[in-house]
Design an enzyme around this catalytic site. Structure first.
Site, short mmCIF file in Angstrom:
data_model
loop_
_atom_site.label_atom_id
_atom_site.label_comp_id
_atom_site.label_asym_id
_atom_site.label_seq_id
_atom_site.Cartn_x
_atom_site.Cartn_y
_atom_site.Cartn_z
N THR A 1 0.83 -1.22 0.00
CA THR A 1 0.00 0.00 0.00
C THR A 1 0.86 1.26 0.00
O THR A 1 0.45 2.29 -0.54
CB THR A 1 -1.00 0.03 1.18
OG1 THR A 1 -0.30 0.18 2.42
CG2 THR A 1 -1.84 -1.23 1.21
N LEU B 1 -2.72 4.89 -0.80
CA LEU B 1 -4.15 4.57 -0.82
C LEU B 1 -4.33 3.11 -0.41
O LEU B 1 -4.52 2.23 -1.24
CB LEU B 1 -4.70 4.86 -2.22
CG LEU B 1 -6.14 5.37 -2.28
CD1 LEU B 1 -6.41 6.47 -1.26
CD2 LEU B 1 -6.45 5.89 -3.66
N HIS B 2 -4.28 2.88 0.91
CA HIS B 2 -4.22 1.52 1.45
C HIS B 2 -5.41 0.66 1.02
O HIS B 2 -5.26 -0.38 0.37
CB HIS B 2 -4.19 1.56 2.98
CG HIS B 2 -3.13 2.43 3.56
ND1 HIS B 2 -1.81 2.05 3.65
CD2 HIS B 2 -3.20 3.67 4.12
CE1 HIS B 2 -1.11 3.01 4.23
NE2 HIS B 2 -1.92 4.00 4.52
N ASP B 3 -6.61 1.06 1.46
CA ASP B 3 -7.77 0.16 1.37
C ASP B 3 -8.21 -0.20 -0.05
O ASP B 3 -8.62 -1.34 -0.29
CB ASP B 3 -8.94 0.74 2.16
CG ASP B 3 -8.62 0.85 3.65
OD1 ASP B 3 -7.71 0.15 4.11
OD2 ASP B 3 -9.29 1.63 4.35
#
Length: 311
Positions: A192, A239-241
């Site tokens: 991520t 933008l992890h998720d």
């Protein structure tokens, strides 16, 4: 046939963008959305799910609120990252509909029971709700195709030197998920932190010019500020998720390895650490598909392409 998924999330700017991506993708059928406490308090994360679905004109999707605290610990929130509302930045609508009266676990169980095929659970917050589901409904494990989580890391931390935030909030829950025997796909910080959105990407999204792409750009404007701190060494904001949803849509833009993962629940310095057996030192069979790299441009292009869906 579209892939049936349940999303368990704690919005959160990047959770909100994961919802935008999922609901712009005909390959996925979002059967239910449940909220967890994490990025903000349980009341605020539930409200943010409802606000996002109101914005996206999807009040048809069943929503339920989840556990108000971790399995064995007091709640920690990330209000320093996501602001007072959990989605600071844009002007989002007030919820136009109410959540279901039951709990997140009840909605997940009902969704699994009624599905004619196994369902993928996408979990982008702490793993509390998913762990409660697994413990309370062993008879439904066979109805879960896989659990795709945003959490953990190999040798990195963003909340402590050893731990990523989602796992740190409820390490006992994460350990239940990893040791459940159900296939787990892990989008940790190693991938991520490479899925960064740069300032030019935000302007690209804004230029798409529809109401949703504009809101996404405004969410990213706010999210970018926290990540400008030079300690991170980032060019943009990770933008992890959305990596979880992007992997379901375009697995070819990710590099993954099959490894055993355990979660440290006791350590003095390492509570919440995901211990990834990279060199097969334990003799344990792999229990997770671990994302280790991403084609950043392919990731940005996917987001830009799907934002045009809302024209």
């Amino acid at each position: 046939m579209a892939l049936p998924i349940i999303i368990d999330c704690d919005p959160g700017h990047d959770d909100a963008i994961a919802l935008v991506l999922a609901l712009a993708s005909p390959e996925l059928e979002v059967k239910a959305i449940t909220s967890s406490a994490g990025n903000q308090t349980p009341e605020k994360t539930l409200r943010n799910v409802l606000r996002m679905l109101t914005l996206l004109k999807r009040p048809d999707i069943p929503v339920a609120g989840g556990a108000v605290k971790p399995l064995m610990r007091e709640l920690i929130i990330a209000d320093n990252v996501h602001g007072e509302s959990g989605l600071d930045g844009p002007a989002l609508p007030e919820p136009s509909f109410a959540p279901q009266s039951g709990t997140a676990v009840e909605l997940m169980a009902k969704t699994l029971r009624e599905s004619s095929q196994p369902v993928t659970i996408v979990s982008t917050g702490p793993q509390t709700n998913v762990a409660l589901l697994l413990n309370s409904h062993p008879e439904l494990h066979a109805k879960i195709a896989r659990i795709v989580i945003m959490g953990g890391a190999m040798g990195l931390g963003n909340w402590t030197p050893a731990a990523e935030f989602n796992i740190y909030v409820d390490p006992e829950a994460a350990e239940i998920v990893f040791q459940s025997g159900i296939p787990v796909v892990m989008a940790g910080l190693n991938v991520t932190h490479k899925a960064q959105i740069h300032a030019a990407d935000i302007e690209r999204f804004r230029a798409i010019g529809n109401p949703i792409s504009t809101i996404v750009a405004e969410l990213l404007d706010f999210f970018m500020e926290y990540h400008k701190d030079e300690k991170w060494g980032f060019v943009g904001a990770p933008l992890h998720d959305p990596c979880t949803i992007a992997w379901l849509l375009k697995p070819e833009i990710f590099t993954t390895v099959e490894r055993w993962v355990g979660v440290e629940t006791q350590g003095k310095y390492t509570q919440g650490m995901t211990v990834v057996d990279y060199y097969f030192l334990t003799g344990n069979k792999p229990n997770a598909t671990v994302m280790v790299d991403v084609d950043r441009q392919g990731f940005v292009d996917l987001l830009a392409e799907r934002l045009q869906y809302y024209a």
